[in-house]
Design a protein around this motif. Structure first.
Motif, PDB file in Angstrom:
ATOM      1  N   GLN A  97       1.253  -0.767  -0.134  1.00  0.00           N
ATOM      2  CA  GLN A  97       0.076  -0.028  -0.225  1.00  0.00           C
ATOM      3  C   GLN A  97       0.879   0.941   0.612  1.00  0.00           C
ATOM      4  N   GLN A 101      -2.904   5.543  -1.268  1.00  0.00           N
ATOM      5  CA  GLN A 101      -3.866   4.994  -1.449  1.00  0.00           C
ATOM      6  C   GLN A 101      -4.474   3.554  -0.904  1.00  0.00           C
ATOM      7  N   SER A 102      -5.778   3.648  -1.247  1.00  0.00           N
ATOM      8  CA  SER A 102      -6.383   2.386  -0.659  1.00  0.00           C
ATOM      9  C   SER A 102      -6.123   1.816  -0.214  1.00  0.00           C
ATOM     10  N   LEU A 104      -7.720  -1.817  -0.330  1.00  0.00           N
ATOM     11  CA  LEU A 104      -8.125  -2.938  -1.375  1.00  0.00           C
ATOM     12  C   LEU A 104      -8.059  -2.662  -2.768  1.00  0.00           C
ATOM     13  N   GLU A 105      -7.822  -1.042  -3.340  1.00  0.00           N
ATOM     14  CA  GLU A 105      -7.206  -0.804  -4.327  1.00  0.00           C
ATOM     15  C   GLU A 105      -5.375  -1.193  -4.991  1.00  0.00           C
ATOM     16  N   ALA A 106      -5.008  -1.113  -3.703  1.00  0.00           N
ATOM     17  CA  ALA A 106      -3.124  -2.369  -3.920  1.00  0.00           C
ATOM     18  C   ALA A 106      -3.100  -3.427  -4.170  1.00  0.00           C
ATOM     19  N   GLU A 108      -5.837  -4.991  -5.478  1.00  0.00           N
ATOM     20  CA  GLU A 108      -6.503  -5.539  -7.199  1.00  0.00           C
ATOM     21  C   GLU A 108      -4.836  -4.999  -8.040  1.00  0.00           C
ATOM     22  N   ILE A 109      -4.278  -3.852  -7.237  1.00  0.00           N
ATOM     23  CA  ILE A 109      -3.256  -3.775  -8.713  1.00  0.00           C
ATOM     24  C   ILE A 109      -3.037  -5.159  -8.931  1.00  0.00           C
ATOM     25  N   TYR A 110      -1.689  -6.185  -7.323  1.00  0.00           N
ATOM     26  CA  TYR A 110      -1.191  -6.858  -7.244  1.00  0.00           C
ATOM     27  C   TYR A 110      -2.060  -8.558  -7.951  1.00  0.00           C
ATOM     28  N   HIS A 111      -2.939  -8.332  -7.493  1.00  0.00           N
ATOM     29  CA  HIS A 111      -3.740  -9.147  -9.072  1.00  0.00           C
ATOM     30  C   HIS A 111      -3.904  -9.660  -9.880  1.00  0.00           C
ATOM     31  N   GLU A 139     -10.868  -1.229   5.338  1.00  0.00           N
ATOM     32  CA  GLU A 139     -10.673  -2.159   4.689  1.00  0.00           C
ATOM     33  C   GLU A 139      -9.906  -3.620   5.139  1.00  0.00           C
TER      34      GLU A 139
END
Length: 476
Positions: A97, A101-102, A104-106, A108-111, A139
């Motif tokens: 993170q 940054q959110s 949960l957004e982090a 999604e980026i790693y997914h 979160e």
């Protein structure tokens, strides 16, 4: 009964037992363990080999953001490939993170970075670097429900560290939700102050990195992390313990009945502070955080492994190339001289973690093969919510195996490794015992020098809540 795969004539070793048997696999799972199994589409003859659970590498940095101008050398494809060639079938890198940054957004980026690119099964730990009220209250609990059941906090590095009050907030979430917090325990203010003083004195060679990150810096932060854990009454895992002084803090806490887990890494068992003192930039190859200590420190860590102070041994694979404008020597390309402050801290090692430990523990007789399996696979699977799917060979477990030739002698040379880096800090080290075949859910992905798997065969693993590994209390 017919099988997709039978592994015959091998010596099976788990964290608790060693015995001769065949293994029957169907649908990617172990469905039979018995003598003289027959009738399979594929049979692997493991005569003369150990059949071990696939390694679980639960501390590695893959596809991480740059540190200034220095870029990570491994993608999920190259990092997982290297892990597979080293006998691992599961790894758990970090989802970072960034500030602002959110969380949960982090994730999604790693997914997106991992999806379709990994040779082996994978999960993510979360790095919490911005512990806002929304992260703490919404979160993190949501991430835990989604199977991200471990997260890491830093007590150093200004761009990711959080303060003690925020660490307490994170620990409280872990207590309420049943997750596990990993702690990088070094005192950032001490490191900065010492680094500034050394620079003022002109003591900038790579060997001075160890002076800025001295024993007391790690010891103090380790004690403080333990104290924060005690206040909230929740377990923590101190990662990459490098010094005997920090280890003693862990041992003391365990002797008092506190639920403190600890990890050490091959760089602290095989590399040494003297490696920094090489000509020019060469010492930069060994800089990681915390740094390797003096040679006499290694024996104390080995004794702590034997006495159950440490639960796990992971590589902390953090690959930065040595050469090039995005490598550890980037400052040279700008006309600069070696300066420890300009070297990205991290060393590669994901492929050689298991061979190094097998050689010293099993081949050289320091500990038995069951302890080797516990420290490199089973305990990690338990701590990080993957057991018994991973980390053992049992009916119903994933058919993840590493077949070891205990007599195979290998000289570690980076040209024979499979990561995205351009050097190995263990170059020239000779080991006896090598993983000659890696099987992921019943399919061979590495076979005696040949990569037979493909990117994308690895599945994402939502993880269960933390489990305490079964072990005796650390020796007084």
């Amino acid at each position: 009964m017919s099988y997709d795969l039978i592994v015959k004539n091998g010596t099976i070793a788990t964290a608790s037992d060693t015995y001769r048997a065949d293994i029957g696999v169907r649908g990617g799972k172990v469905v039979a363990i018995a003598e003289n199994l027959e009738d399979a589409r594929e049979t692997i003859d493991a005569t003369g080999l150990f059949v071990l659970p696939g390694g679980v590498e639960a501390h590695c940095h893959i596809n991480e953001p740059p540190i200034g101008k220095v870029e990570s050398a491994d993608t999920f494809e190259t990092g997982s490939r290297s892990a597979a060639c080293g006998g691992n079938t599961t790894f758990v890198p970090f989802a970072n993170q960034a500030r602002g940054q959110s969380l949960l957004e982090a994730i999604e980026i790693y997914h997106a970075l991992a999806n379709g690119n990994s040779y082996i099964d994978y999960g993510f730990h979360l790095i919490v670097s911005d512990a806002t009220p929304d992260v703490i209250n919404r979160e993190l609990p949501q991430a835990i429900k989604d199977g991200f059941t471990s997260f890491k906090v830093f007590m150093c590095y200004s761009d990711v560290m959080i303060d003690d009050r925020q660490i307490l907030d994170v620990l409280q979430v872990a207590r309420e939700q049943g997750a596990l917090v990993m702690v990088h325990a070094e005192n950032d203010h001490c490191i900065s102050w010492l680094g500034n003083r050394l620079t003022e004195l002109g003591e900038t060679e790579p060997k001075n990195y160890a002076r800025a990150h001295g024993h007391v810096v790690e010891r103090e932060a380790t004690h403080r992390a333990i104290s924060l854990s005690e206040i909230v009454d929740t377990p923590i895992l101190i990662v990459h313990v490098s010094s005997a002084e920090a280890m003693e803090q862990v041992r003391w806490a365990q002797s008092k009945g506190l639920n403190i887990h600890a990890e050490t890494c091959p760089q602290y068992l095989f590399l040494k502070e003297e490696d920094f003192d090489r000509p020019g930039w060469e010492g930069a190859k060994f800089i990681c955080s915390p740094p390797p200590r003096e040679e006499s420190n290694q024996g104390k860590l080995w004794q702590a492994l034997k006495n159950n102070v440490f639960d796990v041994v992971h590589s902390d694979h953090c690959p930065y190339s040595y050469e090039g404008p995005a490598g550890k020597k980037y400052h040279e390309h700008e006309g600069g001289h070696p300066h420890f402050c300009h070297v990205a801290p991290g060393v590669p090692g994901i492929e050689v973690r298991l061979p190094l430990m097998f050689n010293e523990m099993v081949s050289n007789g320091r500990m038995d093969i069951n302890k080797f399996v516990a420290l490199t696979s089973t305990n990690a699977a338990k701590l990080y919510g993957l057991y018994p799917q991973k980390g053992t060979i049992a009916i119903g477990s994933d058919a993840d195996f590493a077949l070891w030739d205990p007599a195979r002698e290998v000289e570690i040379r980076h040209e024979n490794l499979h990561d995205g880096c351009d050097y190995s800090p263990y170059e020239g080290t000779r080991v006896r015992g090598w993983p000659v075949r890696t099987v992921l859910r019943g399919r061979t992905i590495w076979n005696d020098g040949e990569i037979t798997g493909s990117p994308g065969e690895g599945n994402f693993l939502p993880r269960k809540l933390y489990q305490t590994p079964l072990k005796t209390k650390a020796a007084e």
